[in-house]
Design a protein around this motif. Structure first.
Motif, short mmCIF file in Angstrom:
data_model
loop_
_atom_site.label_atom_id
_atom_site.label_comp_id
_atom_site.label_asym_id
_atom_site.label_seq_id
_atom_site.Cartn_x
_atom_site.Cartn_y
_atom_site.Cartn_z
N ILE A 148 1.04 -1.07 0.03
CA ILE A 148 -0.03 -0.05 0.16
C ILE A 148 0.81 1.28 0.07
O ILE A 148 0.40 2.15 -0.87
N VAL A 149 1.99 1.26 0.77
CA VAL A 149 3.01 2.33 0.84
C VAL A 149 3.32 2.67 -0.37
O VAL A 149 3.64 3.97 -1.03
N LEU A 150 3.89 1.59 -1.13
CA LEU A 150 4.52 1.76 -2.64
C LEU A 150 3.49 2.54 -3.59
O LEU A 150 3.83 3.28 -4.35
N VAL A 151 2.54 1.74 -3.41
CA VAL A 151 1.16 2.23 -4.34
C VAL A 151 1.00 3.87 -4.23
O VAL A 151 0.70 4.73 -5.06
N ASN A 152 0.92 4.23 -2.95
CA ASN A 152 0.58 5.86 -2.62
C ASN A 152 1.75 6.55 -2.85
O ASN A 152 1.53 7.74 -3.28
N LEU A 153 2.77 6.03 -2.86
CA LEU A 153 4.21 6.77 -3.27
C LEU A 153 3.91 7.17 -4.78
O LEU A 153 4.61 8.09 -5.07
N PHE A 199 6.70 18.01 6.21
CA PHE A 199 5.21 17.28 5.91
C PHE A 199 4.34 18.15 4.88
O PHE A 199 3.43 17.78 4.28
N ALA A 200 4.87 19.10 4.53
CA ALA A 200 4.12 19.99 3.70
C ALA A 200 4.72 20.25 2.33
O ALA A 200 4.21 20.70 1.46
N PHE A 212 2.34 13.88 -0.65
CA PHE A 212 3.27 14.27 0.49
C PHE A 212 4.01 13.06 1.23
O PHE A 212 3.21 12.27 2.17
N THR A 213 5.30 13.12 0.67
CA THR A 213 5.89 11.68 1.02
C THR A 213 6.25 11.50 2.37
O THR A 213 6.03 10.50 3.14
#
Length: 641
Positions: free
Chosen positions: A153-158, A344-345, A353-354
């Motif tokens: 999930i992390v890889l896809v969202n990145l 974070f911004a 927003f990595t």
């Protein structure tokens, strides 16, 4: 193609941001998987509380579900209005900040941040629980499967929200079709059989009851079942991700999510008592989730069951995606106001927003590890933060409409929402406090203190750096320049030439015995080279020759002798600036880092930390392969002439 490009895709330009926005079709899976997936663990959590009633527990689920669905309808109407009022971002933090002030907004932010982390852990754990229901032999691998799904999930969202929405669309819509179909067919069979249909596969027998029904038990069941609503606010938090027309897309997405969730909750409330379905202990072999029992009772263990359970597994595991869409956007807003680190911004290579994504993954992974991938221990921690935000958001909307002199019905809808969610929050706190909700109650103030501390730090930095009035030009004396000279080479030459352009007072420092106790054999040669190749040519131009200082380093460190020298210079020329030039080779390949000592980075850190207010530190870089053709020395040139 390099590895980052393969994993995350090509970097995106700023002007491509609009093209990364999504419509309602992609938004339902991108923002709705939390709410859709909670139709599995929400009713199951309520049935777990009702388990002491035995078979009567499933019958008492109906009034509990009726209250939950009524509250869900109130939230739907309330958040429709929030989207209208805040078409850019209508999350609880923004609404509370604009209408209630700093501390209510921080309370909303803290509640949401904690709840999003819990949602990732609960969703993935529940999804793996659904997998184990269909494949019990995988029970021993619960934790590794949870962590592998989190990484996916992390890889896809990145890669970006658009990819996440389209990738998760198939399992999301298959889940909706399968379970709406199963629920509808199950209700039809129940009506046809006069309320007593024969199950295709009988659920496990329900243990005998040990308690009688009581109002307190029903209240606790309601509090547990409210976890089914924790994802409803995701649409208002992520309004900024929608393409035009923003409000219409957001309303359509919210309507589909709430309608499907309501139908599934009602379906479970009807079919659980019809087929005598009860919650089972997730930690024991043979566990089956409530939806698994209902699906097998209606459809048997054929292709429909396995497709439905596969889609349930996908939706539950990927329900964490709701947090991965909303959490980084919330962090961006909070960081923009100075309450979180500014990293974070900042959007990353794919305009996501990595920092927020990575932080969420680490925090959720720690929870999954701490609780062994089990859902039951995490459920009591859930919903407190979400309902805190619900209440503050609706109260803030009441203030918003009053300021805008809106019609009474708009104020009334959000007022009802604030009162209803406030009462639900009190019920959840009282009913779940001793079961683990106290952890969230303690964690929220801690998060608020951290947010205020970050804000205080940035305020202190801004106050110290603020300068009103014109620039002061009285202290423009050239600095004393100190150069670290390991030996005489092209890198030292580049540093000396630059130093002479900014100051007549240049000191080159060579640390003796830096390599150990053996005598430094190059000391005398360096002195001769310096006199011949540096001092003489500089003096011939009418400039002051750089001074060479050879300083012993008894502990083989750069920083201590150099800091001592800087102190001496400061005492000798008080008030005058000092600039330290650090020559260093630029590493172009990872393996080159293994072949160099890399003292420059450590020295720079020590100088910046302890060098004093008048110190400036600069690097003089040298890239391998950039050397010009060798020119003849001065003597050789004269001889050739």
């Amino acid at each position: 193609m390099n590895l980052p490009a393969l994993l995350f895709g090509r970097p995106l330009r700023n002007r491509e941001a609009e093209g990364r926005k999504i419509g309602w079709f992609e938004a339902v899976p991108a923002m709705g998987l939390d709410a859709l997936g909670s139709s599995s663990y929400g009713p199951e959590a309520a049935l777990a509380i009702l388990a002491p009633l035995g078979i009567l527990g499933s019958h008492e689920l109906a009034p509990v579900t009726a209250c939950i669905v009524a509250l869900l309808a109130v939230l739907y109407l309330s958040y429709r209005q929030t989207v209208v009022a805040y078409p850019v971002n209508g999350g609880g933090y923004v609404v509370a900040r604009d209408n209630l002030g700093e501390y209510p907004s921080l309370l909303a932010a803290a509640g949401l941040l904690i709840d999003y982390v819990l949602n990732v852990a609960v969703g993935i754990s529940a999804g793996v629980g659904a997998l184990i229901s269909a494949a019990p032999q995988l029970h021993a691998f619960t934790l590794p499967i949870c962590l592998a799904i989190l990484l996916l999930i992390v890889l896809v969202n990145l890669r970006g929200t658009g990819e996440a929405g389209w990738l998760f669309a198939l399992p999301a819509y298959v889940f909706v079709l399968c379970f709406i179909g199963i629920m509808g067919f199950g209700v039809f069979e129940a009506v046809q059989a006069g309320g007593q249909p024969k199950p295709a596969v009988a659920p496990p027998p329900v243990p005998a009851g040990t308690e009688a029904a009581s109002l307190w038990l029903l209240v606790r069941a309601f509090a547990a079942g409210c976890t089914a609503m924790t994802g409803v606010e995701a649409v208002s938090n992520g309004v900024g991700a929608f393409r035009e027309p923003v409000v219409r897309n957001a309303h359509r997405t919210l309507g589909i999510i709430v309608a499907v969730l309501g139908l599934l909750l009602v379906g479970v409330a009807i079919l659980a008592p019809t087929f005598s379905v009860a919650a089972m202990d997730e930690g024991r072999p043979g566990y089956q989730s409530v939806l698994s029992q209902i699906a097998s009772a209606v459809a048997g263990h054929g292709i429909v069951y396995y497709v439905a359970m596969a889609s349930l597994l996908a939706v539950l595991c990927l329900s964490a995606n709701t947090s991965f869409v909303a959490f980084p956007r919330l962090c961006r807003l909070v960081a923009a106001d100075g309450y979180l680190p500014r990293a974070f911004a900042l959007p990353g290579r794919r305009l996501v927003f990595t920092g927020g994504i990575v932080f969420l993954a680490v925090a959720a992974g720690a929870l999954i590890l701490a609780f062994g991938g089990m859902t039951d221990p995490l459920i009591p921690l859930f919903a407190v933060g979400a309902f805190t935000t619900f209440t503050l958001s609706q109260a803030g909307m009441v203030g918003h409409w009053r300021r805008k002199d809106a019609t009474p019905w708009r104020i009334g809808i959000n007022l009802v929402g604030a009162v209803a969610t406030g009462i639900a929050l009190l019920v959840i706190l009282v009913a779940k406090f001793s079961e683990g909700a106290w952890v969230t109650v303690v964690a929220i103030p801690v998060v608020i203190v951290l947010l205020k501390s970050v804000r205080g730090y940035y305020a202190q930095v801004q106050s110290e750096l603020r300068e009103d009035g014109p620039i002061t030009l009285e202290d423009l004396e050239p600095p004393t320049v100190v150069i670290i000279a390991e030996t005489w080479n092209r890198l030292s030459e580049k540093a000396i030439k630059f130093a002479l352009t900014i100051s007549p007072d240049v000191i080159a420092v060579h640390l003796v015995n830096l390599e150990g106790p053996e005598p430094d054999k190059g000391e005398q040669e360096l002195r001769r080279q310096w006199a011949r190749d540096v001092a003489e040519p500089v003096k011939a131009l009418g400039l002051k020759p750089p001074e060479l200082k050879l300083i012993p380093s008894p502990y083989r460190k750069l920083n201590e002798p150099l800091l001592h020298l800087l102190k001496q210079i400061d005492e000798r020329t008080p008030g005058r600036a000092v600039a330290v030039l650090i020559p260093e080779i630029v590493m172009e390949h990872w393996w080159q880092n293994l072949l160099h000592v890399r003292r420059a980075r450590r020295l720079r850190a020590e100088l910046l930390a302890h060098g004093g207010p008048r110190l400036t530190v600069a690097s003089v870089p040298w890239r391998l392969g950039d050397a010009p053709r060798r020119r003849p020395r001065r003597r050789e040139a004269r001889k050739a002439a």
